[in-house]
Motif scaffolding. Structure first.
Motif, PDB file in Angstrom:
ATOM      1  N   SER A  51       0.825  -1.301   0.116  1.00 12.12           N
ATOM      2  CA  SER A  51      -0.204  -0.021  -0.055  1.00 12.12           C
ATOM      3  C   SER A  51       0.765   1.325  -0.117  1.00 12.12           C
ATOM      4  O   SER A  51       0.372   2.482   0.047  1.00 12.12           O
ATOM      5  CB  SER A  51      -1.014  -0.057   1.178  1.00 12.12           C
ATOM      6  N   ALA A  52       2.178   1.201  -0.198  1.00  9.49           N
ATOM      7  CA  ALA A  52       3.044   2.318   0.013  1.00  9.49           C
ATOM      8  C   ALA A  52       2.719   3.188  -1.204  1.00  9.49           C
ATOM      9  O   ALA A  52       2.627   2.627  -2.527  1.00  9.49           O
ATOM     10  CB  ALA A  52       4.515   2.046  -0.033  1.00  9.49           C
ATOM     11  N   ALA A  53       2.590   4.551  -0.927  1.00  3.94           N
ATOM     12  CA  ALA A  53       2.069   5.431  -2.135  1.00  3.94           C
ATOM     13  C   ALA A  53       3.107   5.789  -2.917  1.00  3.94           C
ATOM     14  O   ALA A  53       2.824   6.231  -4.125  1.00  3.94           O
ATOM     15  CB  ALA A  53       1.331   6.441  -1.220  1.00  3.94           C
ATOM     16  N   ASP A  54       4.369   5.650  -2.663  1.00  2.00           N
ATOM     17  CA  ASP A  54       5.445   6.318  -3.387  1.00  2.00           C
ATOM     18  C   ASP A  54       6.595   5.492  -3.341  1.00  2.00           C
ATOM     19  O   ASP A  54       7.018   4.550  -2.624  1.00  2.00           O
ATOM     20  CB  ASP A  54       5.761   7.931  -3.120  1.00  2.00           C
ATOM     21  N   VAL A  93       8.050 -12.791  -2.369  1.00  3.99           N
ATOM     22  CA  VAL A  93       7.591 -12.196  -3.530  1.00  3.99           C
ATOM     23  C   VAL A  93       6.502 -11.108  -3.228  1.00  3.99           C
ATOM     24  O   VAL A  93       6.712 -10.321  -3.656  1.00  3.99           O
ATOM     25  CB  VAL A  93       6.644 -13.378  -4.197  1.00  3.99           C
ATOM     26  N   GLU A  94       5.617 -11.549  -2.128  1.00  5.32           N
ATOM     27  CA  GLU A  94       4.730 -10.477  -1.701  1.00  5.32           C
ATOM     28  C   GLU A  94       5.455  -9.219  -1.267  1.00  5.32           C
ATOM     29  O   GLU A  94       4.758  -7.988  -1.327  1.00  5.32           O
ATOM     30  CB  GLU A  94       3.675 -10.819  -0.844  1.00  5.32           C
ATOM     31  N   LEU A  95       6.358  -9.395  -0.582  1.00  5.59           N
ATOM     32  CA  LEU A  95       7.471  -8.153   0.080  1.00  5.59           C
ATOM     33  C   LEU A  95       8.157  -7.432  -1.134  1.00  5.59           C
ATOM     34  O   LEU A  95       8.171  -6.247  -0.828  1.00  5.59           O
ATOM     35  CB  LEU A  95       8.386  -8.728   1.041  1.00  5.59           C
ATOM     36  N   VAL A  96       8.639  -8.180  -2.084  1.00  8.15           N
ATOM     37  CA  VAL A  96       9.664  -7.543  -2.958  1.00  8.15           C
ATOM     38  C   VAL A  96       8.757  -7.103  -4.335  1.00  8.15           C
ATOM     39  O   VAL A  96       8.887  -6.083  -5.089  1.00  8.15           O
ATOM     40  CB  VAL A  96      10.665  -8.059  -3.486  1.00  8.15           C
ATOM     41  N   LEU A  97       7.762  -7.606  -4.692  1.00 14.42           N
ATOM     42  CA  LEU A  97       6.888  -7.386  -5.991  1.00 14.42           C
ATOM     43  C   LEU A  97       6.469  -6.131  -6.097  1.00 14.42           C
ATOM     44  O   LEU A  97       6.404  -5.399  -6.920  1.00 14.42           O
ATOM     45  CB  LEU A  97       5.909  -8.498  -6.057  1.00 14.42           C
ATOM     46  N   PRO A  98       5.845  -5.685  -4.990  1.00 10.34           N
ATOM     47  CA  PRO A  98       5.174  -4.171  -5.313  1.00 10.34           C
ATOM     48  C   PRO A  98       6.242  -3.073  -5.676  1.00 10.34           C
ATOM     49  O   PRO A  98       6.165  -2.078  -6.102  1.00 10.34           O
ATOM     50  CB  PRO A  98       4.559  -3.837  -3.906  1.00 10.34           C
ATOM     51  N   ALA A  99       7.394  -3.442  -5.197  1.00  9.74           N
ATOM     52  CA  ALA A  99       8.497  -2.591  -5.509  1.00  9.74           C
ATOM     53  C   ALA A  99       9.326  -2.782  -6.928  1.00  9.74           C
ATOM     54  O   ALA A  99       9.962  -1.891  -7.202  1.00  9.74           O
ATOM     55  CB  ALA A  99       9.721  -2.408  -4.323  1.00  9.74           C
ATOM     56  N   GLN A 100       8.959  -3.905  -7.233  1.00  8.12           N
ATOM     57  CA  GLN A 100       9.754  -4.475  -8.467  1.00  8.12           C
ATOM     58  C   GLN A 100       9.808  -3.454  -9.634  1.00  8.12           C
ATOM     59  O   GLN A 100      10.717  -3.045 -10.326  1.00  8.12           O
ATOM     60  CB  GLN A 100       9.471  -5.848  -8.756  1.00  8.12           C
ATOM     61  N   ALA A 101       8.436  -3.031 -10.092  1.00  8.20           N
ATOM     62  CA  ALA A 101       8.378  -2.102 -11.313  1.00  8.20           C
ATOM     63  C   ALA A 101       8.965  -0.740 -11.193  1.00  8.20           C
ATOM     64  O   ALA A 101       9.682  -0.353 -12.212  1.00  8.20           O
ATOM     65  CB  ALA A 101       7.054  -1.775 -11.332  1.00  8.20           C
ATOM     66  N   THR A 102       9.268  -0.140  -9.954  1.00  3.46           N
ATOM     67  CA  THR A 102       9.785   1.223  -9.942  1.00  3.46           C
ATOM     68  C   THR A 102      11.238   1.087  -9.308  1.00  3.46           C
ATOM     69  O   THR A 102      11.963   2.036  -9.459  1.00  3.46           O
ATOM     70  CB  THR A 102       8.845   2.158  -9.234  1.00  3.46           C
ATOM     71  N   GLN A 103      11.297  -0.067  -8.412  1.00  2.95           N
ATOM     72  CA  GLN A 103      12.604   0.082  -7.616  1.00  2.95           C
ATOM     73  C   GLN A 103      13.368  -1.368  -8.023  1.00  2.95           C
ATOM     74  O   GLN A 103      13.823  -1.924  -7.204  1.00  2.95           O
ATOM     75  CB  GLN A 103      12.214   0.018  -6.150  1.00  2.95           C
ATOM     76  N   GLY A 104      13.275  -1.665  -9.159  1.00  2.85           N
ATOM     77  CA  GLY A 104      13.741  -2.870  -9.785  1.00  2.85           C
ATOM     78  C   GLY A 104      15.240  -2.967  -9.302  1.00  2.85           C
ATOM     79  O   GLY A 104      15.816  -4.023  -8.975  1.00  2.85           O
ATOM     80  N   ALA A 105      15.942  -1.842  -9.632  1.00  2.87           N
ATOM     81  CA  ALA A 105      17.345  -2.203  -9.329  1.00  2.87           C
ATOM     82  C   ALA A 105      17.799  -2.448  -7.966  1.00  2.87           C
ATOM     83  O   ALA A 105      18.603  -3.229  -7.570  1.00  2.87           O
ATOM     84  CB  ALA A 105      18.207  -0.600 -10.101  1.00  2.87           C
ATOM     85  N   LEU A 106      16.885  -1.672  -7.040  1.00  2.32           N
ATOM     86  CA  LEU A 106      17.270  -1.896  -5.572  1.00  2.32           C
ATOM     87  C   LEU A 106      16.832  -3.429  -5.241  1.00  2.32           C
ATOM     88  O   LEU A 106      17.789  -3.918  -4.619  1.00  2.32           O
ATOM     89  CB  LEU A 106      16.324  -1.060  -4.870  1.00  2.32           C
ATOM     90  N   VAL A 107      15.809  -4.001  -5.810  1.00  2.00           N
ATOM     91  CA  VAL A 107      15.446  -5.252  -5.691  1.00  2.00           C
ATOM     92  C   VAL A 107      16.441  -6.312  -5.995  1.00  2.00           C
ATOM     93  O   VAL A 107      16.838  -7.074  -5.300  1.00  2.00           O
ATOM     94  CB  VAL A 107      13.870  -5.662  -6.276  1.00  2.00           C
TER      95      VAL A 107
END
Length: 163
Positions: A51-54, A93-107
């Motif tokens: 649910s993180a907005a940004d 997967v649930e923990l990293v997937l929401p960030a994958q699209a915009t934070q892929g390099a960090l993931v």
């Protein structure tokens, strides 16, 4: 409990990508983990990151996750995963997937660190990486379908000159 949830909400609502803020958040989580609430804490982390907005919030949450895994690894040494690390692994997967699209390099960077430091079993990390790749492919397919639909709609209204 409701009190514990309110405490975590106060901490995580003020979470920033600073060492002190991340440490306070991790310490708040571990105060509940020490009471045996590892499943609830993991569910809370999943909820916050999904649910993180940004991007900044997602980045901070990924760093909290990383610190949690590091602390679990330090505590277990060469022993088996503790219940909290196991709960995190089960929902990774649930923990990293929401960030994958915009934070892929960090993931990707964190996954490499987790692999190098063997914070989780390598087979589990392999499974997560495969799932992220599949999810990424599905996202690209949906994006392509959306763009194709937009082009078709514009072409119908504007004419073939759009292409």
């Amino acid at each position: 409990t409701g009190t514990d949830r309110a405490m975590l909400d106060r901490v995580f609502d003020r979470l920033e990508a600073t060492t002190d803020s991340i440490r306070v958040a991790k310490d708040g989580l571990f105060s509940l983990v020490s009471q045996g609430a590892w499943d609830a804490v993991t569910a809370y982390l999943v909820h916050r990151i999904s649910s993180a907005a940004d991007d900044s919030a997602k980045t901070s949450l990924l760093y909290v996750l990383n610190d949690c895994l590091l602390q679990c690894a330090r505590a277990r040494g060469d022993g088996p995963l503790d219940p909290f690390a196991s709960a995190l692994m089960a929902r990774l997967v649930e923990l990293v997937l929401p960030a994958q699209a915009t934070q892929g390099a960090l993931v990707t960077q964190l996954m490499l660190i987790w692999r190098q430091k063997q914070l989780l079993p390598l087979s589990a990390l392999d499974d997560v990486e495969k799932r992220l790749a599949v999810e990424g492919d599905e996202t690209m397919k949906r994006a392509d379908e959306f763009l194709r639909g937009v082009k078709e709609t514009v072409a119908r209204h504007v004419g073939d000159s759009y292409e």
